[in-house]
Design an enzyme around this catalytic site. Structure first.
Site, short mmCIF file in Angstrom:
data_model
loop_
_atom_site.label_atom_id
_atom_site.label_comp_id
_atom_site.label_asym_id
_atom_site.label_seq_id
_atom_site.Cartn_x
_atom_site.Cartn_y
_atom_site.Cartn_z
N GLY A 48 19.40 -13.53 10.34
CA GLY A 48 19.57 -13.91 8.93
C GLY A 48 20.30 -15.20 8.67
CD GLU A 102 26.31 -11.36 9.17
OE1 GLU A 102 25.35 -12.01 9.60
OE2 GLU A 102 26.53 -10.18 9.49
CG ASP A 106 25.64 -4.08 2.44
OD1 ASP A 106 25.74 -4.22 1.21
OD2 ASP A 106 25.07 -3.10 2.95
CE LYS A 134 24.03 -6.77 -1.29
NZ LYS A 134 23.10 -5.77 -0.72
CG PHE A 155 17.74 -5.38 -0.57
CD1 PHE A 155 18.48 -5.12 0.58
CD2 PHE A 155 16.51 -6.00 -0.44
CE1 PHE A 155 17.99 -5.47 1.83
CE2 PHE A 155 16.01 -6.35 0.81
CZ PHE A 155 16.76 -6.08 1.94
CG ASP A 162 14.69 -9.32 7.04
OD1 ASP A 162 15.94 -9.32 7.04
OD2 ASP A 162 14.02 -8.45 7.61
NE ARG A 168 14.16 -12.61 9.32
CZ ARG A 168 15.26 -11.87 9.30
NH1 ARG A 168 16.32 -12.30 8.66
NH2 ARG A 168 15.31 -10.72 9.92
P1 5GP Z 1 26.99 -4.56 7.03
O1 5GP Z 1 27.28 -4.15 8.43
O2 5GP Z 1 28.02 -5.46 6.42
O3 5GP Z 1 26.72 -3.36 6.16
O4 5GP Z 1 25.59 -5.24 7.08
C1 5GP Z 1 25.41 -6.56 7.10
C2 5GP Z 1 23.95 -6.84 7.38
O5 5GP Z 1 23.09 -6.04 6.56
C3 5GP Z 1 23.64 -8.26 7.03
O6 5GP Z 1 23.87 -9.12 8.10
C4 5GP Z 1 22.17 -8.17 6.65
O7 5GP Z 1 21.38 -8.31 7.79
C5 5GP Z 1 22.01 -6.78 6.08
N1 5GP Z 1 22.05 -6.77 4.60
C6 5GP Z 1 23.02 -6.26 3.81
N2 5GP Z 1 22.73 -6.42 2.51
C7 5GP Z 1 21.54 -7.05 2.47
C8 5GP Z 1 20.72 -7.53 1.37
O8 5GP Z 1 21.01 -7.40 0.16
N3 5GP Z 1 19.56 -8.14 1.73
C9 5GP Z 1 19.18 -8.31 3.03
N4 5GP Z 1 18.01 -8.92 3.25
N5 5GP Z 1 19.94 -7.89 4.07
C10 5GP Z 1 21.10 -7.27 3.79
MG MG Z 2 23.18 -10.44 9.28
#
Ligand code: 5GP
Ligand code: MG
Length: 178
Positions: A48, A102, A106, A134, A155, A162, A168
């Site tokens: 990403g 990064e 999330d 977020k 999202f 993606d 992407r």
């Molecule tokens: P975390 O471990 O913080 O929950 O997840 C982070 C990863 O989740 C990010 O690097 C990304 O790949 C994916 N992700 C989280 N939210 C989104 C979103 O709104 N859109 C997309 N495309 N990927 C997300």
């Molecule tokens: Mg990521």
């Protein structure tokens, strides 16, 4: 065109490429200030981060290096909470100032896991630069020093992010429609 369709979902444009690049410049300026006289190694988290990493690097004037790692915990639009290991980090980061690049933080599990893993390799410092954050979704305390955009719990796709492999290539950011 302000809406697009990827698989079953419709997405509406929410942030333009111009706005993204402008805000990345702001964050790059902060990194230029904070790391003046240092030589950080930026560590991009694939897939990403690739557009963010490219745009950020173009705006860095300090000496810096970049390397990429891969790890994945995301399937579709729901975070699985399962974090895999950091793949592809072959060079030593001992004694180095590391900046993780990064796409989006999330729940924070991915970055928490990265910080723990990299921490065992004795870097001089580690900070996180994330294109999106977020805050409403954070499950663990993760300090994102360089956050480009703070967004609500929705999202998004585009600019490297993606939906199951698609989107992407979009230069702008799109929010999933309800
Ligand atoms: P975390 O471990 O913080 O929950 O997840 C982070 C990863 O989740 C990010 O690097 C990304 O790949 C994916 N992700 C989280 N939210 C989104 C979103 O709104 N859109 C997309 N495309 N990927 C997300
Ligand atoms: Mg990521």
């Amino acid at each position: 065109m302000n809406t697009i369709k990827l698989y079953d979902k419709t997405f509406a444009k929410s942030i333009t490429n111009e706005e993204i690049n402008k805000e990345i410049k702001r964050v790059a300026a902060a990194i230029n200030r904070d790391y003046a006289g240092k030589r950080p190694v930026l560590l991009g988290v694939l897939n990403g981060c690739f557009m963010f990493a490219a745009e950020l690097l173009k705006n860095l004037e300090i000496e810096c290096e970049i390397s990429f790692v891969k790890l994945s915990s995301y399937q579709g639009t729901n975070s699985t909470g399962v974090v895999r290991e950091v793949l592809g980090l072959t060079e030593s980061i001992a004694g180095r100032d590391v900046i993780i690049i990064e796409d989006i933080v999330d729940t924070g599990y991915t970055m928490q896991n990265m910080l723990e893993t990299l921490g065992t390799r004795e870097p001089a410092s580690i900070e996180i630069a994330s294109l999106f954050l977020k805050p409403a979704r954070l499950k663990v305390p993760v300090d994102v020093k360089y956050s480009v955009f703070t967004i609500p719990d929705r999202f998004i796709v585009g600019f490297g992010l993606d939906y199951d492999g698609l989107g992407r290539n979009l230069p702008d950011i799109y929010d999933v429609a309800e």
